[in-house]
Design an enzyme around this catalytic site. Structure first.
Site, PDB file in Angstrom:
ATOM      1  N   HIS A  70      26.296  42.490  37.850  1.00 16.65           N
ATOM      2  CA  HIS A  70      27.487  41.641  37.731  1.00 16.65           C
ATOM      3  C   HIS A  70      27.074  40.238  37.310  1.00 16.65           C
ATOM      4  O   HIS A  70      26.367  39.549  38.048  1.00 16.65           O
ATOM      5  CB  HIS A  70      28.215  41.573  39.089  1.00 16.65           C
ATOM      6  CG  HIS A  70      28.847  42.879  39.476  1.00 16.65           C
ATOM      7  ND1 HIS A  70      30.198  43.045  39.577  1.00 16.65           N
ATOM      8  CD2 HIS A  70      28.285  44.076  39.756  1.00 16.65           C
ATOM      9  CE1 HIS A  70      30.453  44.298  39.929  1.00 16.65           C
ATOM     10  NE2 HIS A  70      29.310  44.940  40.046  1.00 16.65           N
TER      11      HIS A  70
ATOM     12  N   CYS B 264      34.856  41.909  35.672  1.00 14.56           N
ATOM     13  CA  CYS B 264      35.215  41.761  37.083  1.00 14.56           C
ATOM     14  C   CYS B 264      36.518  40.974  37.172  1.00 14.56           C
ATOM     15  O   CYS B 264      36.724  39.990  36.465  1.00 14.56           O
ATOM     16  CB  CYS B 264      34.089  41.105  37.874  1.00 14.56           C
ATOM     17  SG  CYS B 264      34.302  39.356  38.196  1.00 14.56           S
ATOM     18  N   GLU B 265      37.397  41.466  38.023  1.00 14.54           N
ATOM     19  CA  GLU B 265      38.729  40.859  38.072  1.00 14.54           C
ATOM     20  C   GLU B 265      38.732  39.527  38.816  1.00 14.54           C
ATOM     21  O   GLU B 265      39.715  38.792  38.760  1.00 14.54           O
ATOM     22  CB  GLU B 265      39.730  41.829  38.706  1.00 14.54           C
ATOM     23  CG  GLU B 265      39.514  42.106  40.176  1.00 14.54           C
ATOM     24  CD  GLU B 265      40.494  43.162  40.691  1.00 14.54           C
ATOM     25  OE1 GLU B 265      41.065  43.904  39.876  1.00 14.54           O
ATOM     26  OE2 GLU B 265      40.666  43.232  41.913  1.00 14.54           O
ATOM     27  N   HIS B 266      37.643  39.213  39.495  1.00 14.76           N
ATOM     28  CA  HIS B 266      37.610  37.954  40.230  1.00 14.76           C
ATOM     29  C   HIS B 266      37.211  36.772  39.354  1.00 14.76           C
ATOM     30  O   HIS B 266      37.623  35.646  39.605  1.00 14.76           O
ATOM     31  CB  HIS B 266      36.635  38.054  41.416  1.00 14.76           C
ATOM     32  CG  HIS B 266      37.007  39.151  42.365  1.00 14.76           C
ATOM     33  ND1 HIS B 266      36.098  40.061  42.860  1.00 14.76           N
ATOM     34  CD2 HIS B 266      38.211  39.489  42.872  1.00 14.76           C
ATOM     35  CE1 HIS B 266      36.729  40.916  43.654  1.00 14.76           C
ATOM     36  NE2 HIS B 266      38.005  40.592  43.676  1.00 14.76           N
ATOM     37  N   HIS B 267      36.368  37.045  38.344  1.00 14.89           N
ATOM     38  CA  HIS B 267      35.856  35.944  37.518  1.00 14.89           C
ATOM     39  C   HIS B 267      36.058  36.146  36.019  1.00 14.89           C
ATOM     40  O   HIS B 267      35.699  35.274  35.235  1.00 14.89           O
ATOM     41  CB  HIS B 267      34.362  35.743  37.786  1.00 14.89           C
ATOM     42  CG  HIS B 267      34.038  35.499  39.229  1.00 14.89           C
ATOM     43  ND1 HIS B 267      33.691  36.511  40.104  1.00 14.89           N
ATOM     44  CD2 HIS B 267      34.033  34.355  39.951  1.00 14.89           C
ATOM     45  CE1 HIS B 267      33.479  36.002  41.301  1.00 14.89           C
ATOM     46  NE2 HIS B 267      33.686  34.706  41.247  1.00 14.89           N
TER      47      HIS B 267
ATOM     48  N   CYS C 166      28.793  37.613  37.188  1.00 12.53           N
ATOM     49  CA  CYS C 166      29.325  36.562  38.070  1.00 12.53           C
ATOM     50  C   CYS C 166      28.373  36.317  39.230  1.00 12.53           C
ATOM     51  O   CYS C 166      28.338  35.223  39.784  1.00 12.53           O
ATOM     52  CB  CYS C 166      30.720  36.921  38.569  1.00 12.53           C
ATOM     53  SG  CYS C 166      30.790  38.437  39.520  1.00 12.53           S
TER      54      CYS C 166
ATOM     55  N   GLN D 140      33.995  47.152  40.939  1.00 17.31           N
ATOM     56  CA  GLN D 140      33.172  48.346  40.736  1.00 17.31           C
ATOM     57  C   GLN D 140      33.593  49.500  41.648  1.00 17.31           C
ATOM     58  O   GLN D 140      33.564  50.663  41.249  1.00 17.31           O
ATOM     59  CB  GLN D 140      31.696  47.981  40.955  1.00 17.31           C
ATOM     60  CG  GLN D 140      30.742  49.120  40.611  1.00 17.31           C
ATOM     61  CD  GLN D 140      29.293  48.726  40.765  1.00 17.31           C
ATOM     62  OE1 GLN D 140      28.933  47.575  40.537  1.00 17.31           O
ATOM     63  NE2 GLN D 140      28.448  49.665  41.174  1.00 17.31           N
TER      64      GLN D 140
HETATM   65 ZN    ZN Z   1      33.068  38.510  39.805  1.00 15.68          ZN
END
Ligand code: ZN
Length: 234
Positions: free
Chosen positions: A189, A120-123, A191, A161
């Site tokens: 996920h 995931c690109e956020h975490h 995260c 996703q």
């Molecule tokens: Zn994430």
């Protein structure tokens, strides 16, 4: 058993393909990447910047980067991220090379339960699960073994996703110009589950439908019906 270098080239190639689906070897990454990938995917840019950054993170969380267990961690993390993001370097032309065929078949083609692992690109934490990909040809089909590779090409990147789902659908739409494409992805996920935002085991589902899968209820229903069906021995 012959040593890996003794294998005939075509067998070596098959071995590499299998390795690339489960494994993390340079050879495997090479196999699915173009020349641009070669310079990046291996030990490529060895200027130590990533290692230095990981070392900073270790210090920041209160660790001793010089203790035995962590000594080589920066190097391992660097290597791991090049592997997990190898999809950026995959050459789509090489991937589908010689695997698109003219066939007068116009029923739905479905490949499901395709396992994938992404970040995931956020975490920068993993999300993983399965993809189901379907299309209705308009005179052109793609070799079935290529479909999991297409999923892999987009999964081995920093992703969300929703975009992963869309990119797979759009790739098939562009390359095959079929009557329609449907992609459904179900994933967990880390995260979310590790941080307790969602209950453990919660699965996120995304879909992307194009052409007949979007406009014709019957087609979409047939697709979803196939997804609900389990194999006879399951
Ligand atoms: Zn994430």
């Amino acid at each position: 058993m012959p040593s890996p270098t003794d294998l005939p080239p075509h067998v070596r190639r098959l071995v590499d393909e299998i390795e690339s689906e489960i494994g993390e070897t340079d050879v495997a990454i090479d196999d699915i990447t173009g020349s641009r990938g070669r310079t990046h995917a291996g030990d490529g840019r060895d200027d130590g910047r990533v290692e230095a950054a990981v070392r900073e993170i270790l210090l920041e969380v209160g660790e001793d980067p010089d203790r035995q267990g962590l000594e080589r961690t920066p190097e391992r993390v660097h290597r791991m991220y090049t592997e997990l993001t190898a999809g950026y370097h995959v050459d789509p032309e090489r991937l589908i090379n010689n695997a698109v065929f003219d066939v007068a078949y116009s029923e739905m083609v479905i490949v499901k339960d395709i396992p994938f692992y992404s970040l995931c690109e956020h975490h920068l934490l993993p999300f993983f699960g399965t993809a189901a990909v379907a299309y209705i040809p308009r005179g052109r089909v793609i070799g079935l073994s290529k479909i999991p590779r297409i999923v892999e090409m987009y999964a081995r990147r920093l992703q969300v996703q929703e975009r992963l789902t869309q990119q797979i659908a759009e790739f098939l739409q562009e390359r095959l110009e079929p009557q329609g494409v449907g992609v459904v992805i179900e994933a967990t996920h880390l995260c979310a589950v590790m941080r307790g935002i969602r209950k453990p085991g919660t699965i996120m589902t995304t879909s992307s439908v194009l052409g007949l899968f979007r406009t014709r209820d019957r087609t979409r229903a047939e697709f979803l019906d196939h997804l609900a069906r389990r194999p006879p021995d399951a």
